[in-house]
Write a protein that holds these residues in place. Structure first.
Motif: not given
Length: 445
Positions: A182-189
């Motif tokens: 969830i903490r990477y929800v905006s990280d496309l990589w």
């Protein structure tokens, strides 16, 4: 003859059960848990089953409950479960003996879905090398991102990349973070790399090997490859649109994010239910319609002879083609100018209906042993049977009865309904009657 045909199935069940037992013992050791002493036995067994069956459902937090030793054990169980117990055992047998006995070849053939027993040794080596290479590539890509953006030291970034790469390629869904991804929800990589890892690992080695030879000439693809690739693309597109449309305005999930974050979350929302088990949003807060759509994606699953679970894409599409042929009044089921024989249709129907029966039975028992509603109970049961690992924050709250139900569903879902039934009944699927009974046609519908 019956015993000979049932032997590979028995080997599979025993091998997976043995791996679960070994994993449970290791996870019950005091050095495996953060708290002093050993943790509850049911949590050790549950985690071991989930790891070996590459599911990812957890009754305790992976990042805070288990020590680095415990997390390493989980990762080892995921690797063993993903590549196949018998596949690894075949390699060890080759290394020790330099050859394979017929019983070893039949067991490996059943687990690796190999058509030619004589080529099992060569095939197993190619499978292992392929998946290890994919894991290495994914680990390098994740390491670059973790090191440059999230982790301050090389060791931390390397461990995060290593853990998530193995978990992703094997479609396990375990994460060292309490909130999963969830903490990477905006990280496309990170979301994109892990989505590709789960898709590639889940389409199955037959498709990957065929694409290596004839990726430029789709006309030469086998029907299995066509069904798997086109079915995967169609379900990914459908899931992407569904997730984005249903969750776009949901303030509890992605409603408060910008369009870029919403798109990235939707990528994970359509790729991870394909039996990966990672989650970039809290599925305890998604809309009921999203739960139903995600449950359908989980039940269908990924490709055959890969790390994915579910009833498999080919099973779903063959049954859909059979239904379409019946609606049109056609006597034969035809897909891409190829007819599907009755044996394949019966097998697909058996897998699908047994899956429905198992999920329904599991959901009912979960409702009886807890205060779960039908939608949450069926979602959890489907996730376990399809070896997905997504949870609406329900699994940690279940009593021992509920956890046992999920363990049984995970085990049967990984080993396979037909394989499990064959191992129990020790009956061959190729029995032939020497006589024919009179025909009768009951009223349908």
């Amino acid at each position: 003859m019956r015993a000979l045909m049932a032997t590979p199935a028995r080997y599979l069940v025993v091998a997976y059960a043995l791996a679960v037992a070994i994993g449970s013992i290791l996870l019950e050791l005091p050095i495996a848990t953060q708290a002093p002493g050993s943790g509850p036995v049911v949590d050790a067994v549950f985690t071991s089953v989930s790891a070996v069956c590459i599911t990812g459902l957890t009754s305790v937090d992976t990042g805070t409950h288990w020590t680095p030793f415990g997390q390493t054990v989980i990762l080892g169980l995921v690797q063993v479960g993903g590549l196949g117990i018998v596949t690894l055992a075949t390699l060890f047998t080759v290394a020790l003996r330099g050859r394979l006995r017929m019983s070893d070849q039949k067991a490996a053939q059943a687990d690796a879905h190999a058509d030619e027993p004589g080529r099992v040794r060569h095939l197993v080596g190619r499978i292992v090398r392929l998946y290890l290479l994919i894991e290495l590539v994914v680990m390098v890509l994740l390491f670059i991102r973790f090191r440059t953006t999230y982790e301050h030291d090389v060791a931390g970034a390397l461990w995060q990349a290593f853990f998530h790469a193995i978990s992703g390629v094997n479609n396990a869904g375990f994460s060292t973070h309490s909130d999963n991804l969830i903490r990477y929800v905006s990280d496309l990589w990170i979301i994109g790399v892990l989505s590709l890892a789960t898709i590639i690992g889940g389409i199955g080695y037959p498709v990957i090997f065929e694409l290596r030879k004839a990726w430029r000439t789709p006309s030469r693809w086998t029907l299995h490859t066509r069904l798997t690739l086109f079915g995967t693309a169609g379900l990914l597109a459908l899931g992407f649109v569904m997730f984005l449309a249903l969750e776009w305005a949901n303030p509890a999930t992605i409603g408060g994010h910008g369009w870029h974050e919403k798109v990235v979350a939707a990528i994970g929302g359509t790729a991870f239910p394909r039996t990966a088990g990672f989650n970039a949003v809290d599925y305890g807060l998604v809309r009921p319609e999203t739960l139903v759509g995600t449950q359908a994606l989980m039940f269908i699953g990924g490709g055959s002879a890969g790390t994915a679970g579910g009833i498999k894409i080919t099973t779903f599409l063959i049954l859909a083609a059979a239904m379409w042929a019946e609606i049109r009044g056609e006597s034969d089921v035809v897909i891409a100018h190829r007819s599907i024989n009755s044996s394949t249709l019966r097998q697909a129907l058996t897998v699908a209906l047994s899956g429905v029966a198992l999920v329904m039975t599991g959901a009912v028992i979960l409702m009886l042993s807890s205060d779960l509603s039908l939608d949450l109970a069926s979602f959890e049961a489907t996730s376990a049977f399809a070896t997905v690992g997504l949870s609406a924050n329900v699994t940690p709250t279940l009593d021992p009865v509920g956890k046992v139900v999920l363990m049984v569903l995970m085990f049967v879902g990984r080993v396979g309904p037909i394989t499990f039934a064959t191992s129990m009944a020790m009956r061959s699927r190729y029995r032939h009657r020497r006589y024919q009974l009179p025909h009768e046609r009951p009223i349908i519908g």
